[in-house]
Design a protein around this motif. Sequence first.
Motif, PDB file in Angstrom:
ATOM      1  N   ALA A 219     -12.683  -2.114   2.852  1.00  9.82           N
ATOM      2  CA  ALA A 219     -11.550  -2.452   2.262  1.00  9.82           C
ATOM      3  C   ALA A 219     -11.143  -1.489   0.851  1.00  9.82           C
ATOM      4  O   ALA A 219     -10.010  -1.070   0.706  1.00  9.82           O
ATOM      5  N   PHE A 220     -12.079  -1.092   0.102  1.00  9.44           N
ATOM      6  CA  PHE A 220     -12.021  -0.425  -0.988  1.00  9.44           C
ATOM      7  C   PHE A 220     -11.677   0.980  -0.765  1.00  9.44           C
ATOM      8  O   PHE A 220     -10.278   1.537  -1.145  1.00  9.44           O
ATOM      9  N   GLN A 221     -12.270   1.574  -0.018  1.00  5.32           N
ATOM     10  CA  GLN A 221     -12.040   2.767   0.308  1.00  5.32           C
ATOM     11  C   GLN A 221     -10.543   2.871   1.339  1.00  5.32           C
ATOM     12  O   GLN A 221      -9.669   3.966   0.923  1.00  5.32           O
ATOM     13  N   LEU A 248       6.390  -5.790  -2.999  1.00  8.62           N
ATOM     14  CA  LEU A 248       5.434  -5.593  -3.738  1.00  8.62           C
ATOM     15  C   LEU A 248       4.621  -6.860  -4.239  1.00  8.62           C
ATOM     16  O   LEU A 248       3.422  -6.892  -4.063  1.00  8.62           O
ATOM     17  N   ARG A 249       5.280  -7.550  -4.815  1.00 11.29           N
ATOM     18  CA  ARG A 249       4.993  -8.850  -5.156  1.00 11.29           C
ATOM     19  C   ARG A 249       4.108  -9.763  -4.351  1.00 11.29           C
ATOM     20  O   ARG A 249       3.101 -10.275  -4.562  1.00 11.29           O
ATOM     21  N   LEU A 250       4.821  -9.816  -3.242  1.00 11.37           N
ATOM     22  CA  LEU A 250       3.993 -10.634  -1.986  1.00 11.37           C
ATOM     23  C   LEU A 250       2.714  -9.960  -1.843  1.00 11.37           C
ATOM     24  O   LEU A 250       1.677 -10.589  -1.673  1.00 11.37           O
ATOM     25  N   GLY A 251       2.849  -8.527  -1.202  1.00 10.75           N
ATOM     26  CA  GLY A 251       1.471  -8.000  -1.163  1.00 10.75           C
ATOM     27  C   GLY A 251       0.515  -8.096  -2.265  1.00 10.75           C
ATOM     28  O   GLY A 251      -0.768  -8.055  -1.772  1.00 10.75           O
ATOM     29  N   LEU A 252       1.171  -7.824  -3.392  1.00 12.80           N
ATOM     30  CA  LEU A 252       0.053  -8.043  -4.303  1.00 12.80           C
ATOM     31  C   LEU A 252      -0.781  -9.280  -4.370  1.00 12.80           C
ATOM     32  O   LEU A 252      -1.972  -9.149  -4.738  1.00 12.80           O
ATOM     33  N   ALA A 253      -0.333 -10.204  -4.362  1.00 12.80           N
ATOM     34  CA  ALA A 253      -1.074 -11.665  -4.445  1.00 12.80           C
ATOM     35  C   ALA A 253      -1.588 -11.782  -3.008  1.00 12.80           C
ATOM     36  O   ALA A 253      -2.346 -12.811  -3.076  1.00 12.80           O
ATOM     37  N   LEU A 254      -1.241 -11.032  -1.884  1.00  6.75           N
ATOM     38  CA  LEU A 254      -1.751 -11.522  -0.681  1.00  6.75           C
ATOM     39  C   LEU A 254      -3.256 -11.481  -0.756  1.00  6.75           C
ATOM     40  O   LEU A 254      -3.777 -12.461  -0.097  1.00  6.75           O
ATOM     41  N   MET A 291      -6.512  -8.065   4.628  1.00 11.94           N
ATOM     42  CA  MET A 291      -5.464  -8.451   3.601  1.00 11.94           C
ATOM     43  C   MET A 291      -5.994  -7.729   2.449  1.00 11.94           C
ATOM     44  O   MET A 291      -5.033  -7.199   1.586  1.00 11.94           O
ATOM     45  N   LEU A 292      -7.312  -7.379   1.916  1.00 15.45           N
ATOM     46  CA  LEU A 292      -7.620  -7.036   0.834  1.00 15.45           C
ATOM     47  C   LEU A 292      -7.299  -5.323   0.710  1.00 15.45           C
ATOM     48  O   LEU A 292      -6.789  -4.960  -0.405  1.00 15.45           O
ATOM     49  N   THR A 293      -7.289  -4.671   1.721  1.00 13.28           N
ATOM     50  CA  THR A 293      -6.976  -3.428   1.964  1.00 13.28           C
ATOM     51  C   THR A 293      -5.511  -3.313   1.280  1.00 13.28           C
ATOM     52  O   THR A 293      -5.174  -2.415   0.686  1.00 13.28           O
ATOM     53  N   LEU A 294      -4.515  -3.994   2.091  1.00 16.44           N
ATOM     54  CA  LEU A 294      -3.353  -3.965   1.671  1.00 16.44           C
ATOM     55  C   LEU A 294      -3.030  -4.249   0.159  1.00 16.44           C
ATOM     56  O   LEU A 294      -2.472  -3.587  -0.553  1.00 16.44           O
ATOM     57  N   SER A 295      -3.615  -5.104  -0.157  1.00 15.46           N
ATOM     58  CA  SER A 295      -3.699  -5.651  -1.560  1.00 15.46           C
ATOM     59  C   SER A 295      -4.008  -4.860  -2.549  1.00 15.46           C
ATOM     60  O   SER A 295      -3.310  -4.262  -3.511  1.00 15.46           O
ATOM     61  N   ILE A 296      -5.345  -3.887  -2.236  1.00 14.51           N
ATOM     62  CA  ILE A 296      -5.796  -2.860  -3.298  1.00 14.51           C
ATOM     63  C   ILE A 296      -4.876  -2.032  -3.260  1.00 14.51           C
ATOM     64  O   ILE A 296      -4.420  -1.287  -4.147  1.00 14.51           O
TER      65      ILE A 296
END
Lengths: 323, 120, 168, 141
Positions: A219-221, A248-254, A291-296
Amino acid sequence: MNLAFDIVLGLALLLTALGVFSSKDLFRAVVMFIAFGLLLALVWVRLDAPDLALAEAAIGAGLTGVLMIDAVAHLSANTLQNDQRDDQYDHSPKRPLWLPVISCVGLFVLLLGAIRFRPEASVSLPDMVRDNIAESGVEHPITAVLLNFRSYDTLLEIAVLLVAVVVAMALKPAAEDRVHQPPPAHDPILHGLTARLLPAMLLVGMYVLWAGSYMPGGAFQGGAILAAALVFLQLAGFAVDRYAASLLRLGLALGFLVFLTVAVSVMIGGRPFLTYPEGFAGQLIFFIEAMLTLSIGLILFSLFSQNPPHSGAVGHQGANHDQ
Amino acid sequence: MIYVQILLVSLGCLFFIVGTLGLLRFDDAYSRIHAITKADNLGLGLLVLGILPSALSVPQGLKLILIWVLVLAASATASYLIAHYIKQHQLSKLPHGARPDTTADGQDAEPDPTNERGPQ
Amino acid sequence: MRYLVPLLLSTLVWWILTEAAQAWVVGVPVILVSTWVAVRLQDTDSGSAPTHRLNWFAVPRFALFFLWQSLQAGLDVAKRTLKPVPDINPGTLYYYTSIPHGTARYFFGAIVGLFPGTLCTEFSEDTDQLVLHVLDTDVDIALDCRRLEREIERLFKLPAADQQGRPA
Amino acid sequence: MTSDLWFALMGVALIALAAFTFFRQVHLLRRILAFNIMGSGVFLVMVGMAQHQRETDPVPQALVLTGIVVAVSATALALIIFRRFYSVSGQVELDEYQIEEPTQNEDHASDTMKDNINSLQDALQSDDEAPAKPSASKGDQ
């Protein structure tokens, strides 16, 4: 032979760091810093840590480099109009030298001592990881550590990222301050290349995410690659800002929300916080990772785009400072 | 076969060294870009060609070629962007070291008929 | 049709990346999204400049031409670098291109930097003039550029130009 | 001497050098750079020492992976705060270093600190009103 290579690599790393510290020109220091990041990525390869090499090249050298160059450009774009400040930048005040020297040498000696007289480890972590990896739901040990054995770290990390973005948003200049922004630079060649290569970047990012279950990646990479793609979009003059407010705001918290939801919902079945039910661990981990990938990706991008605008355009005006 | 591969990979590395050497030896920014883009492009191509026979499957080989193509696209664009930036900001001459000959110094002598439309 | 080429390309890239691991559960959504993004970006892209369609059958020929030329470019640079005194004679070339405005010309501007001794530094949207930086002003670079132009015309299915370029 | 130990030692050297630069330099951007390099040194020590005379250890590697991402977000945040500071104060260094002679006086130091905080607060509050000098020049495109 290998050790000789490592010694040269380590010395090169040290010299580059010295270059960062001693270079008079700020822009040059930043360029040296990027070179430092790339050398460090090589060092991670030599230390058998391909995941770290990937992350370092993408995040340490790439994203941090872009951020720093942007900051230097911001600085010199404003400096050009306030020439009287120019002489201030590279001068060190007349302060006693002995204090930093003593603390730095002391730190060095203490750290060496800590390395020399380190306690022996009572448990072998690699063995524990190897014994339990079959139950973790993934095959790659680092992903298993990140998303299963030590998932607290990852959860809290996402929370830290979220806090960083929230602070960044809070520090954003007022809206009327930003209306007078010039339209972003529109270079046709960069624009065209970005339009054609962006899908490939997306695919590569998702591939890295997918690969994380079996081999170096995760997810990080993947998130770093996604963020890089978005940064490219903005630099090439696509109006990404338009979607910022809503998406953005949605994606950030997702990422954080999904992670937390999964962590809590298993408690309904009477399990401890942050454990996965047997048989579903693999799928759940992949879902969380996606989800983490999207969020990061979105968080790292918005940390880039939340920067207050500077009067120069995207060009790297720092080069003007060259002497 | 293995000797051909070793030869190709060594040649590839050699071109990378030559590119870096050009970067250090040439003394105006444009020529440096010339050296580094073209030599590295060929160097990477030779490296990929040398590793290609060792690929385990067709997609793996294609992946190597894909890497080369992507690097090409990136370096072509990057070289243009840097050159364009230098041109716009008239940074063509590096501060230290005079140019070996000044006969073909067209950048500043000739008036530029195009209007200077930059990202400013 | 607009979706077909990006779709095929995305699928191919995903297949190459995963090394045929049959990861289609993840792959299909990713491919669909990347196709959609590709089409969206192309729509945004063709704002001012006309988009030229690639002639896929001409790609192999162009690839061979490109490979040959990049070999030449690398050898040329290596030769110049390794002389005791670097053998360069840099200068500027004002080059009038016959390639019409649009994708093909941008392609020319980018790729000319990988060909022997040339590097595009300035791109004008209004006139046909490009500013090239050349490594050696004694070589007839304009001739090479003509050849590249003809290959690009073939690659993009453009009508062959009759206008002769005149390098300054 | 293994490679892992060697890189851990390099990490130690990086930490010490970066600490020196951090104390010595007053330019905030240079401090952020030094801080980043110090972080990289810590990562090197972590991974290098864990793997010295032992096998590849995924646990510190995972921790460092987390650390890299946190480091970049911290850097980004620091840069944003730096720019904000620069746009409201027009300075690239903190005020406490611009006193003429360094003084050991405890009260004086804390006064300066208070002044700093106050001026920063004022600056942040005066946000919507007249922007400070550097951001005022934004219009001259």
